[in-house]
Design an enzyme around this catalytic site. Structure first.
Site, PDB file in Angstrom:
ATOM      1  N   HIS A  44       0.674  -1.189  -0.022  1.00 21.80           N
ATOM      2  CA  HIS A  44      -0.015  -0.082  -0.129  1.00 21.80           C
ATOM      3  C   HIS A  44       0.902   1.212   0.221  1.00 21.80           C
ATOM      4  CE1 HIS A  44      -4.026   1.598   0.587  1.00 21.80           C
ATOM      5  NE2 HIS A  44      -3.672   2.527   1.056  1.00 21.80           N
TER       6      HIS A  44
ATOM      7  N   ARG B 108     -12.598  13.600   4.265  1.00 23.08           N
ATOM      8  CA  ARG B 108     -11.231  14.125   4.372  1.00 23.08           C
ATOM      9  C   ARG B 108     -10.545  14.789   3.152  1.00 23.08           C
ATOM     10  NH1 ARG B 108      -7.716   9.401   5.702  1.00 23.08           N
ATOM     11  NH2 ARG B 108      -6.026  10.686   5.558  1.00 23.08           N
TER      12      ARG B 108
ATOM     13  N   ASP C  92     -13.699   3.809   7.286  1.00 19.67           N
ATOM     14  CA  ASP C  92     -12.650   4.495   6.523  1.00 19.67           C
ATOM     15  C   ASP C  92     -13.156   5.039   5.379  1.00 19.67           C
ATOM     16  OD1 ASP C  92     -10.225   5.472   5.978  1.00 19.67           O
ATOM     17  OD2 ASP C  92     -10.050   3.644   4.190  1.00 19.67           O
TER      18      ASP C  92
ATOM     19  N   LYS D  20      -7.887  -0.904   6.851  1.00 17.50           N
ATOM     20  CA  LYS D  20      -8.035  -1.548   5.728  1.00 17.50           C
ATOM     21  C   LYS D  20      -7.214  -2.883   5.462  1.00 17.50           C
ATOM     22  CE  LYS D  20      -7.476   1.960   2.290  1.00 17.50           C
ATOM     23  NZ  LYS D  20      -7.975   3.360   2.918  1.00 17.50           N
TER      24      LYS D  20
END
Ligand code: URA
Length: 435
Positions: A82, A168, A161, A187
């Site tokens: 990620h 955000r 999220d 996640k």
């Protein structure tokens, strides 16, 4: 407990209890808190920060807002990668099928464009038909059958999220260490991987502008992962210029296909190999980095990594002809505008966030939650840091819809480049590795 008090505690630099964090996250997930209150909470966290215990509680609450997928019945070691987000960072598009081809199972749960950075899901959705929203059953079937799936959060995985990420993105609360760490790790803890390689970007195009901030973010995520029994390694990598040459969804998919065919920009290839090699080592496929790179290069040279990509595209509903004829399958923005250099010299710096913002101005990203993306829009970076440019030569090519006003993007790109007489010292692509 009430939301107002939680917001004001954090605004006043107080420490939130595990119960307060769990309460605000579960209420927000259940649509029990309006966006304006959650936005105020996020802004309070942005300015006041959180300590390690608060970040761990936030991550746990976000993970537990949905299902935690158990992939233990699927044979193979599950390793994911990620990135914290960058400009031109389409590495996942190549790395996921490549690592699967080398023998790993890659359960990749990615995000959408955030702030000035691109998102893997948006890039994949530029392939006509490609579905990033799969049920948990479909996700498991793909992992079992082809060893790779690239999906967004399912409705039931880390839903907190998903909602916070979207908020955000439009409230200037992205570049916050606690919020990024909890977003990514929630996640990753929910998706079912055994090990994780993190690419923490650092520089003008990253959320973390300095190496010190990037190290803190990396160390925070490694600590959260280890606490939860996952092997986590983090690389801190350069984002002081766009990675590769393409910025924008369809353009980045085209570049990824080139890389899978054994061509493409050197920095992009190098970073992909470094991250994928680490995945192979942590996943036990290779004993060391050199062996891992040999395996990966063989997967590319033989065409089997590209075949894995094609299988994945087809299995997720995308048009597999994208592999052979990307130019006809992918969206093409009809208008091309060239930004020329006004002087001769060397590219000394590129304000990479400005390049990301220019891509958004062209339609490649969102300014508001419900903005539609123009998949064909984007930028080809003609000149990178350290390259020589002659006055009148192109710095970048902009691609957009015929009706898009490109003046803002042109100004951003022209302003992003610093050209000087001396060639700058090269910057390392990988600053550090932490585990
Ligand atoms: N990627 C994520 O998934 N979340 C962030 O907050 C930043 C990058």
């Amino acid at each position: 407990m009430n939301v107002y008090e939680i917001i004001s505690t954090k605004r006043n630099n107080g420490r939130l209890s595990p119960d307060e964090i769990a309460f605000i996250i579960s209420r927000f997930t259940a649509d029990g808190i309006p966006d304006y209150q959650m936005a105020a909470f996020l802004m309070a966290v942005y300015f006041r920060g959180m300590d390690h215990d608060e970040i761990s509680c936030l991550t746990r609450a976000m993970t537990e807002s949905g299902d935690v997928i158990d992939l233990s019945d699927i044979p193979g070691v599950k390793v994911d990668k990620h990135s914290t987000g960058g400009v031109g960072d389409g590495v996942s598009l190549v790395l996921a099928p490549l690592a699967a081809c080398a023998g790993l199972v890659v359960p990749m749960m990615s995000g959408r464009a955030l702030g000035h950075t691109g998102g893997t899901l948006d890039k994949l959705e530029s392939i006509p038909g490609f579905r990033t929203s799969l049920s948990t059953d479909e996700y498991r079937q793909l992992l079992r059958r082809i060893g790779v799936a690239m999906i967004g959060q399912t409705a039931t995985v880390a839903p907190a999220d998903k909602k916070m990420y979207a908020l955000r993105d439009v409230t200037a609360t992205v570049d916050s260490i606690p919020l990024i760490a909890a977003s990514i790790m929630s996640k990753k803890l929910a998706e079912g991987c055994d090990a994780l390689v993190l690419d923490v970007k650092c520089g003008s195009g990253a959320f973390m502008k300095t190496q010190a901030e990037a190290r803190t973010l990396a160390a925070t995520m490694v600590a959260i992962g280890n606490k939860c029994g996952k092997k986590v390694t983090a690389f801190i990598t350069d984002m002081d210029q766009p990675l590769g040459r393409a910025v924008g969804n369809a353009l980045e998919v085209k570049q990824a296909i080139e890389v899978l065919k054994g061509r493409g920009p050197a920095d992009f290839i190098e970073l992909t190999l470094a991250l994928a090699a680490r995945m192979l080592v942590v996943g036990g496929i290779a004993g060391n980095n050199d062996t891992a790179r040999t395996i990966l290069l063989q997967c590319i040279r033989s065409g089997s990594a590209l075949m894995h990509f094609e299988k994945m595209v087809e299995a997720q509903g995308g048009d597999p002809r994208v592999v052979d004829t990307p130019d006809t399958v992918l969206a093409v923005a009809p208008k091309e505008t060239v930004v020329l250099s006004v002087r001769t010299g060397y590219v000394r710096a590129i304000d990479t966030q400005a390049v990301g913002m220019a891509a958004i101005a062209l339609g490649a990203g969102r300014r508001k939650q419900d903005d539609r993306i123009d998949y064909g829009a984007g930028i080809i970076v003609e000149k990178k840091r350290g390259e020589r440019v002659v006055a009148g030569e192109p710095l970048a090519r902009l691609f957009s819809a015929a009706t898009t006003d490109v003046s803002e993007a042109m100004a951003k790109i022209a302003g992003a480049y610093t050209i000087g007489d001396e060639r700058p010292d090269p910057l390392p692509l990988i600053h550090a590795e932490l585990d």
